[in-house]
Motif scaffolding. Structure first.
Motif, PDB file in Angstrom:
ATOM      1  N   ALA A 164       1.105  -1.223  -0.090  1.00 55.96           N
ATOM      2  CA  ALA A 164      -0.490   0.273   0.037  1.00 55.96           C
ATOM      3  C   ALA A 164       0.956   1.288  -0.136  1.00 55.96           C
ATOM      4  O   ALA A 164       0.791   2.320  -0.432  1.00 55.96           O
ATOM      5  CB  ALA A 164      -0.572  -0.059   1.147  1.00 55.96           C
ATOM      6  N   LYS A 165       1.818   1.261   0.787  1.00 57.14           N
ATOM      7  CA  LYS A 165       3.118   2.238   0.685  1.00 57.14           C
ATOM      8  C   LYS A 165       3.381   2.406  -0.458  1.00 57.14           C
ATOM      9  O   LYS A 165       3.705   3.598  -0.924  1.00 57.14           O
ATOM     10  CB  LYS A 165       3.629   1.660   2.101  1.00 57.14           C
ATOM     11  CG  LYS A 165       4.692   3.353   2.445  1.00 57.14           C
ATOM     12  CD  LYS A 165       5.966   2.559   3.194  1.00 57.14           C
ATOM     13  CE  LYS A 165       6.359   4.300   3.227  1.00 57.14           C
ATOM     14  NZ  LYS A 165       8.152   4.526   4.568  1.00 57.14           N
ATOM     15  N   ARG A 166       3.613   1.859  -1.241  1.00 58.59           N
ATOM     16  CA  ARG A 166       4.739   1.937  -2.426  1.00 58.59           C
ATOM     17  C   ARG A 166       3.468   1.766  -3.896  1.00 58.59           C
ATOM     18  O   ARG A 166       4.131   3.604  -4.382  1.00 58.59           O
ATOM     19  CB  ARG A 166       4.825  -0.030  -3.439  1.00 58.59           C
ATOM     20  CG  ARG A 166       6.851   0.167  -2.557  1.00 58.59           C
ATOM     21  CD  ARG A 166       7.518  -0.985  -3.107  1.00 58.59           C
ATOM     22  NE  ARG A 166       5.925  -3.146  -3.338  1.00 58.59           N
ATOM     23  CZ  ARG A 166       5.996  -2.765  -1.401  1.00 58.59           C
ATOM     24  NH1 ARG A 166       6.502  -3.128  -0.616  1.00 58.59           N
ATOM     25  NH2 ARG A 166       5.326  -4.877  -1.699  1.00 58.59           N
ATOM     26  N   GLN A 167       2.210   1.734  -3.212  1.00 60.68           N
ATOM     27  CA  GLN A 167       1.193   1.917  -4.075  1.00 60.68           C
ATOM     28  C   GLN A 167       0.931   3.470  -4.368  1.00 60.68           C
ATOM     29  O   GLN A 167       0.483   4.411  -5.396  1.00 60.68           O
ATOM     30  CB  GLN A 167       0.319   1.181  -3.697  1.00 60.68           C
ATOM     31  CG  GLN A 167      -0.541  -0.488  -4.829  1.00 60.68           C
ATOM     32  CD  GLN A 167      -0.274  -0.189  -6.151  1.00 60.68           C
ATOM     33  OE1 GLN A 167      -0.522   0.402  -7.098  1.00 60.68           O
ATOM     34  NE2 GLN A 167       0.867  -1.081  -6.535  1.00 60.68           N
ATOM     35  N   SER A 168       0.674   3.759  -3.244  1.00 60.20           N
ATOM     36  CA  SER A 168       0.392   5.186  -2.739  1.00 60.20           C
ATOM     37  C   SER A 168       1.506   6.331  -2.855  1.00 60.20           C
ATOM     38  O   SER A 168       2.007   7.501  -3.163  1.00 60.20           O
ATOM     39  CB  SER A 168       0.138   5.354  -1.354  1.00 60.20           C
ATOM     40  OG  SER A 168       1.099   5.130  -0.130  1.00 60.20           O
ATOM     41  N   ALA A 169       2.804   5.864  -3.276  1.00 60.39           N
ATOM     42  CA  ALA A 169       4.231   6.712  -3.497  1.00 60.39           C
ATOM     43  C   ALA A 169       3.704   6.882  -5.529  1.00 60.39           C
ATOM     44  O   ALA A 169       4.817   7.945  -5.542  1.00 60.39           O
ATOM     45  CB  ALA A 169       5.406   6.309  -3.129  1.00 60.39           C
ATOM     46  N   ARG A 170       3.244   5.891  -5.961  1.00 61.78           N
ATOM     47  CA  ARG A 170       3.604   6.120  -7.041  1.00 61.78           C
ATOM     48  C   ARG A 170       2.315   7.934  -7.582  1.00 61.78           C
ATOM     49  O   ARG A 170       1.695   8.052  -7.134  1.00 61.78           O
ATOM     50  CB  ARG A 170       2.770   5.331  -7.764  1.00 61.78           C
ATOM     51  CG  ARG A 170       3.163   4.004  -7.609  1.00 61.78           C
ATOM     52  CD  ARG A 170       2.394   2.804  -8.821  1.00 61.78           C
ATOM     53  NE  ARG A 170       3.186   1.835  -8.393  1.00 61.78           N
ATOM     54  CZ  ARG A 170       3.299   0.459  -9.460  1.00 61.78           C
ATOM     55  NH1 ARG A 170       2.127   0.326 -10.169  1.00 61.78           N
ATOM     56  NH2 ARG A 170       4.165  -0.419  -9.370  1.00 61.78           N
TER      57      ARG A 170
END
Length: 66
Positions: A60-66
């Motif tokens: 989720a953190k990786r997805q929100s960093a996009r």
């Protein structure tokens, strides 16, 4: 320890799906899959649930960093 999770029972007894899901904040399906893979060891199930939730949070953190 919280009585809602039926932790006072024998540690060799497998978790009930709903109690395990509630304890770790999992969906019933996620709890079912973890229990299928790691039962009857409660310690292994608890460790797997923690690892699963950590992986979901990282994704989720990786997805929100996009």
């Amino acid at each position: 320890m919280n009585e809602d999770y039926d932790l006072a029972t024998d540690h060799d007894k497998p978790y009930e799906i709903a109690a395990f899901a509630k304890k770790h904040g999992l969906t019933l399906r996620a709890a079912e899959l973890i229990l299928f893979a790691y039962s009857p060891s409660r310690a292994a199930c608890d460790t797997a649930a923690t690892a699963f939730l950590t992986a979901v949070a990282a994704q989720a953190k990786r997805q929100s960093a996009r």
